[in-house]
Design a protein around this motif. Structure first.
Motif, short mmCIF file in Angstrom:
data_model
loop_
_atom_site.label_atom_id
_atom_site.label_comp_id
_atom_site.label_asym_id
_atom_site.label_seq_id
_atom_site.Cartn_x
_atom_site.Cartn_y
_atom_site.Cartn_z
N ALA A 307 -0.82 -7.01 -20.92
CA ALA A 307 -1.36 -8.35 -20.64
C ALA A 307 -0.34 -9.22 -19.88
O ALA A 307 -0.70 -9.92 -18.93
N GLY A 308 0.93 -9.13 -20.24
CA GLY A 308 1.95 -9.93 -19.57
C GLY A 308 2.15 -9.50 -18.12
O GLY A 308 2.33 -10.32 -17.22
N GLN A 309 2.09 -8.19 -17.92
CA GLN A 309 2.24 -7.59 -16.59
C GLN A 309 1.10 -8.05 -15.67
O GLN A 309 1.31 -8.38 -14.50
N VAL A 310 -0.10 -8.12 -16.20
CA VAL A 310 -1.28 -8.55 -15.44
C VAL A 310 -1.14 -10.01 -15.02
O VAL A 310 -1.42 -10.39 -13.88
N LYS A 311 -0.67 -10.83 -15.93
CA LYS A 311 -0.53 -12.25 -15.63
C LYS A 311 0.48 -12.47 -14.50
O LYS A 311 0.28 -13.29 -13.60
N GLU A 312 1.56 -11.70 -14.51
CA GLU A 312 2.58 -11.78 -13.48
C GLU A 312 1.98 -11.48 -12.10
O GLU A 312 2.29 -12.14 -11.10
N THR A 313 1.11 -10.48 -12.03
CA THR A 313 0.45 -10.12 -10.76
C THR A 313 -0.40 -11.26 -10.24
O THR A 313 -0.42 -11.55 -9.05
N LYS A 403 -5.44 2.56 8.67
CA LYS A 403 -5.59 3.37 9.89
C LYS A 403 -6.80 2.88 10.69
O LYS A 403 -6.71 2.64 11.89
N GLN A 404 -7.92 2.67 9.99
CA GLN A 404 -9.15 2.21 10.66
C GLN A 404 -8.96 0.84 11.32
O GLN A 404 -9.56 0.55 12.34
N LEU A 405 -8.14 0.01 10.69
CA LEU A 405 -8.00 -1.38 11.16
C LEU A 405 -6.66 -1.62 11.88
O LEU A 405 -6.22 -2.76 12.00
N ALA A 406 -6.05 -0.54 12.37
CA ALA A 406 -4.74 -0.66 12.99
C ALA A 406 -4.76 -1.69 14.13
O ALA A 406 -3.74 -2.30 14.45
N PHE A 407 -5.95 -1.95 14.71
CA PHE A 407 -6.06 -2.88 15.84
C PHE A 407 -5.67 -4.31 15.50
O PHE A 407 -5.43 -5.10 16.40
N ILE A 408 -5.59 -4.67 14.22
CA ILE A 408 -5.23 -6.07 13.91
C ILE A 408 -3.79 -6.38 14.32
O ILE A 408 -3.39 -7.52 14.46
N ARG A 409 -2.98 -5.30 14.52
CA ARG A 409 -1.59 -5.48 14.97
C ARG A 409 -1.54 -6.13 16.35
O ARG A 409 -0.57 -6.80 16.69
N GLU A 410 -2.62 -5.92 17.15
CA GLU A 410 -2.66 -6.46 18.53
C GLU A 410 -2.48 -7.98 18.53
O GLU A 410 -1.93 -8.55 19.45
N TRP A 411 -3.00 -8.67 17.51
CA TRP A 411 -2.81 -10.12 17.45
C TRP A 411 -1.83 -10.52 16.35
O TRP A 411 -1.79 -11.66 15.90
N GLY A 412 -1.02 -9.57 15.89
CA GLY A 412 -0.01 -9.89 14.89
C GLY A 412 -0.54 -9.95 13.47
O GLY A 412 0.14 -10.45 12.56
N GLY A 413 -1.77 -9.44 13.27
CA GLY A 413 -2.37 -9.44 11.93
C GLY A 413 -1.62 -8.49 11.00
O GLY A 413 -1.01 -7.52 11.44
N ARG A 414 -1.63 -8.82 9.71
CA ARG A 414 -0.96 -7.98 8.72
C ARG A 414 -1.88 -7.72 7.53
O ARG A 414 -2.81 -8.47 7.27
N PHE A 415 -1.55 -6.61 6.83
CA PHE A 415 -2.37 -6.23 5.68
C PHE A 415 -1.71 -6.72 4.38
O PHE A 415 -0.49 -6.67 4.25
N VAL A 416 -2.54 -7.12 3.45
CA VAL A 416 -2.06 -7.52 2.12
C VAL A 416 -2.71 -6.60 1.09
O VAL A 416 -3.93 -6.46 1.07
N VAL A 417 -1.86 -5.94 0.29
CA VAL A 417 -2.38 -5.09 -0.78
C VAL A 417 -2.01 -5.75 -2.11
O VAL A 417 -0.83 -5.97 -2.38
N PRO A 418 -3.01 -6.12 -2.91
CA PRO A 418 -2.73 -6.93 -4.11
C PRO A 418 -2.17 -6.18 -5.32
O PRO A 418 -1.52 -6.77 -6.17
N ILE A 419 -2.42 -4.87 -5.41
CA ILE A 419 -2.08 -4.09 -6.61
C ILE A 419 -1.21 -2.91 -6.19
O ILE A 419 -1.48 -2.33 -5.16
N PRO A 420 -0.17 -2.51 -6.93
CA PRO A 420 0.25 -2.97 -8.25
C PRO A 420 0.88 -4.36 -8.26
O PRO A 420 0.82 -5.07 -9.25
N LYS A 421 1.54 -4.75 -7.12
CA LYS A 421 1.90 -6.15 -6.96
C LYS A 421 1.82 -6.48 -5.48
O LYS A 421 1.84 -5.56 -4.64
N VAL A 422 1.68 -7.74 -5.16
CA VAL A 422 1.42 -8.13 -3.78
C VAL A 422 2.42 -7.51 -2.80
O VAL A 422 3.63 -7.65 -2.98
N ALA A 423 1.90 -6.83 -1.80
CA ALA A 423 2.74 -6.26 -0.76
C ALA A 423 2.09 -6.54 0.58
O ALA A 423 0.86 -6.51 0.72
N VAL A 424 2.93 -6.89 1.58
CA VAL A 424 2.43 -7.21 2.92
C VAL A 424 2.92 -6.11 3.85
O VAL A 424 4.10 -5.77 3.86
N TYR A 425 1.97 -5.54 4.65
CA TYR A 425 2.33 -4.45 5.58
C TYR A 425 2.09 -4.87 7.01
O TYR A 425 1.13 -5.55 7.29
#
Ligand SMILES: [Zn+2]
Length: 425
Positions: A307-313, A403-425
């Protein structure tokens, strides 16, 4: 006044007292995690339904101190959830590859051929059985959602529109239709009457038949913080330790287990009748039990920190989105999986932080996410609006989606993955 209030209070007390384990019947007292209130995650409101309300149910998860089954109470009848189910399994490419490999592996390992019979419970749109059909192996799908079963029949997969349990298993056994292989992928968690279902699986097996069940592994859910895989449609969360207890109670022996990457880390459990001598118990079973014991899943300590780990996320994800909003960044979502309902409700994220999402499913396009009412568009919307961040809601498919959305890099777009903890690619 006393006359009217007393019975109400008694009723509430009784409900608390009646909370019992779905498998072993012991009283449920220990909270695993309380995720607050959330709507049913597979009901996507249409434009016409936008001015109607939605029912929210508590997502309060318990762990049974006697058998270690982690579970939600059942709030909605299974018929209500599954009769017009929006989940068409065939939409993910990596999942289909996984299924094709399963079919060729099982056919080779258990020598399945034209004289064999394979049954699958919750066979969805025939996504799995189609590969056995191509090999000429006779199959039967059992699927309660009529709209999904229709899609299976159209692709040549014989499918029975029924709920599975001992009643149907006994009918099939009486007709001499027991199976060499019974498959159940991601269905065990969704079964309200677990004992009736597993007893049915046991009845459906030929004396030396094999049952395989795939389900998300509780050990990975805890380790990888996959709290959004908890939603109303998933009543139970299994370790191998609790699974073995359940199988044994229904005359089944677990003889092998595969650890899979699917759905954030799943188990494929192989079981046969306890009386069968054909299948030797493989070392993998002891290995996975050892991992679970090391994580203390055989005692209360293993369940205390989640429960504590989930709240931190939640705090980290909300922090990220608030900062992005303050900086004037545009944030879109990708995907509208069931698990997004839990993530977004628990974290309190609405349209003000994620403008819209997109999904390949034609069923979901033009509809809205439950509760938050975030609109769901065709994936082309991302190319048209060029958001700064794309939050990948089905994070278990993140590699495929990036891979499918690699084209967002063309305008500087980035991916956010929320789990296991927030990571930006
Ligand atoms: Zn129990």
């Amino acid at each position: 006044m006393t006359m009217t209030t007393t019975p109400v209070l008694q009723k509430v007390d009784l409900q608390i007292a009646n909370k019992t384990c779905r498998f072993c019947g012991a009283g449920l007292e220990r909270t695993f995690v309380d995720l607050g209130m959330s709507p049913l995650c597979e009901t996507y409101p249409s434009v016409a339904e936008l001015n109607q309300g939605e029912v929210y149910y508590p997502l309060h998860v318990y762990v049974c101190d006697r058998c270690w089954l982690v579970q939600l109470e059942e709030y909605e009848s299974a018929e209500n959830i599954f009769s017009d189910y929006a989940y068409f399994a065939s939409y993910s490419d990596s999942w289909l590859k996984h299924c094709e490999k399963y079919c060729t592996d099982m056919a080779a390992r258990f020598a399945l051929g034209k004289g064999s019979f394979v049954a699958e419970v919750a066979s969805n749109d025939g996504y799995l059985l189609q590969y056995f059909v191509r090999m000429g192996i006779p199959v039967l799908g059992i699927e309660p959602a009529a709209n999904v079963a229709k899609a299976a029949i159209e692709k040549g997969v014989p499918t029975l529109v029924r709920f599975f349990g001992t009643k149907l298993a006994k009918e099939m056994a009486a007709e001499g239709r027991c199976a060499d292989l019974v498959a159940g992928n991601n269905v065990l968690a969704q079964v309200p009457d677990l004992n009736d279902f597993v007893e049915g699986l046991s009845i459906l097996l030929k004396p030396d038949g094999v049952l395989t069940l795939e389900f998300p592994h509780l050990l990975r859910l805890i380790e990888q913080n996959e709290f959004d895989t908890i939603y109303h449609e998933h009543f139970s969360y299994f370790s191998l330790i609790s699974t073995i207890k359940i199988m044994e109670a229904h005359g089944l022996r677990v003889f092998d287990v595969d650890e899979l990457k699917s759905h954030g880390g799943s188990l494929r459990v192989y079981a046969c009748r306890a009386s069968s001598r054909k299948h030797m118990t493989e070392p993998a079973v002891q290995k996975v039990i050892g991992d679970e014991v090391a994580a203390k899943l055989d005692r209360t300590e293993g369940y205390n920190d989640f429960a504590g780990q989930v709240k931190e996320t939640k705090l980290a994800l909300v922090d990220f989105l608030l900062t992005a909003a303050r900086e004037g960044k545009r944030v879109a979502g990708y995907g509208a999986p069931g698990k997004s309902a839990t993530l977004l409700h628990y974290c309190g994220i609405g349209k003000d932080l994620i403008e819209y999402t997109v999904d390949r499913s034609l069923y979901k396009q033009g509809r809205y996410l439950p509760g938050t009412r975030i609109p769901i568009f065709h994936p082309d919307r991302i190319q048209q609006t060029k958001p700064d961040y794309v939050v990948i809601l089905p994070w278990n498919l993140k590699d495929e989606i990036m891979k499918q959305l690699a084209f967002i890099r063309e305008w500087g777009g980035r991916f956010v993955v929320p789990i296991p903890k927030v990571a930006v690619y």
